[in-house]
Design a protein around this motif. Structure first.
Motif, PDB file in Angstrom:
ATOM      1  N   UNK A 140      -4.159  -4.482  -0.777  1.00 49.14           N
ATOM      2  CA  UNK A 140      -3.744  -3.795  -1.965  1.00 49.14           C
ATOM      3  C   UNK A 140      -3.717  -2.145  -1.693  1.00 49.14           C
ATOM      4  N   UNK A 141      -4.834  -1.736  -1.535  1.00 47.02           N
ATOM      5  CA  UNK A 141      -4.947  -0.242  -1.242  1.00 47.02           C
ATOM      6  C   UNK A 141      -4.044   0.364  -0.211  1.00 47.02           C
ATOM      7  N   UNK A 142      -4.032  -0.474   0.838  1.00 42.02           N
ATOM      8  CA  UNK A 142      -2.839  -0.032   1.893  1.00 42.02           C
ATOM      9  C   UNK A 142      -1.419   0.080   1.253  1.00 42.02           C
ATOM     10  N   UNK A 143      -1.198  -0.950   0.617  1.00 48.26           N
ATOM     11  CA  UNK A 143       0.214  -1.169  -0.103  1.00 48.26           C
ATOM     12  C   UNK A 143       0.585   0.186  -1.190  1.00 48.26           C
ATOM     13  N   UNK A 144      -0.688   0.445  -1.888  1.00 41.93           N
ATOM     14  CA  UNK A 144      -0.627   1.393  -3.051  1.00 41.93           C
ATOM     15  C   UNK A 144      -0.485   2.830  -2.155  1.00 41.93           C
ATOM     16  N   UNK A 161       2.961   7.472  -0.590  1.00 45.05           N
ATOM     17  CA  UNK A 161       3.666   8.418   0.403  1.00 45.05           C
ATOM     18  C   UNK A 161       5.075   8.395   0.299  1.00 45.05           C
ATOM     19  N   UNK A 162       5.586   7.246  -0.362  1.00 50.93           N
ATOM     20  CA  UNK A 162       7.285   7.339  -0.204  1.00 50.93           C
ATOM     21  C   UNK A 162       7.471   8.180  -1.531  1.00 50.93           C
ATOM     22  N   UNK A 163       6.805   8.093  -2.651  1.00 46.77           N
ATOM     23  CA  UNK A 163       7.186   8.666  -3.792  1.00 46.77           C
ATOM     24  C   UNK A 163       7.062  10.312  -3.935  1.00 46.77           C
ATOM     25  N   UNK A 164       5.951  10.760  -2.678  1.00 49.13           N
ATOM     26  CA  UNK A 164       5.925  12.115  -2.891  1.00 49.13           C
ATOM     27  C   UNK A 164       6.592  12.827  -1.889  1.00 49.13           C
TER      28      UNK A 164
END
Length: 151
Positions: free
Chosen positions: A139-143, A148-151
């Motif tokens: 879960x932490x890896x996915x978040x 990284x995608x949103x920034x």
């Protein structure tokens, strides 16, 4: 007791527990089984399929596995209607290290788990706790990948 569900794998000289996982093509973990190290990978992988694999992953069409999953695991997946099993193999006559197709996805997921000390040291008393911490690390890896995608 901490020593429960721990054995020695004579082939790999692993003392303790081994992990079996099902990932998607991006390396996200969908199913986890933690078992004693003396259980063969193909037999332990059967717990990943039953019960209700097709109900939890209805869009899955193909399962890939290495040579350890060729016998009992492949026979078990033959009973499933919606999923096929494929074992990528080395080219005939090749020697030395050869990259096998798509196998690196699961190996990369195991490598990502090495960043989480709670998983690598495996000090958990119960197998359920070990499985839970693998899911939490996933879960932490996915978040963090979404961040990284949103920034």
């Amino acid at each position: 007791m901490i020593g429960s569900d721990r054995k020695i794998d004579g082939g790999k000289w692993v003392n303790g527990r081994k992990r079996s996982i099902v990932t998607d093509t991006l390396g996200r973990i969908w199913r986890v089984e933690v078992h004693a190290a003396n259980i063969h990978d193909g037999v332990a992988g059967q717990d990943l399929i039953y019960p209700d694999f097709t109900g939890q992953m209805p869009r899955a069409k193909k399962l890939l596995g290495d040579n350890a999953y060729r016998k009992s695991f492949a026979e078990l997946t033959a009973d499933l209607d919606t999923v096929t099993f494929e074992c990528p193999s080395r080219p005939v006559g090749s020697k030395g290290f050869v990259v096998e197709a798509k196998r690196w996805v699961v190996e990369r997921s195991f490598a990502w788990m090495n960043f989480y000390r709670r998983i690598t040291k495996d000090l958990e008393r119960a197998v359920k706790n070990s499985v839970t911490f693998i899911y939490l690390a996933n879960i932490q890896m996915v978040i963090s990948s979404l961040d990284k995608i949103t920034t």
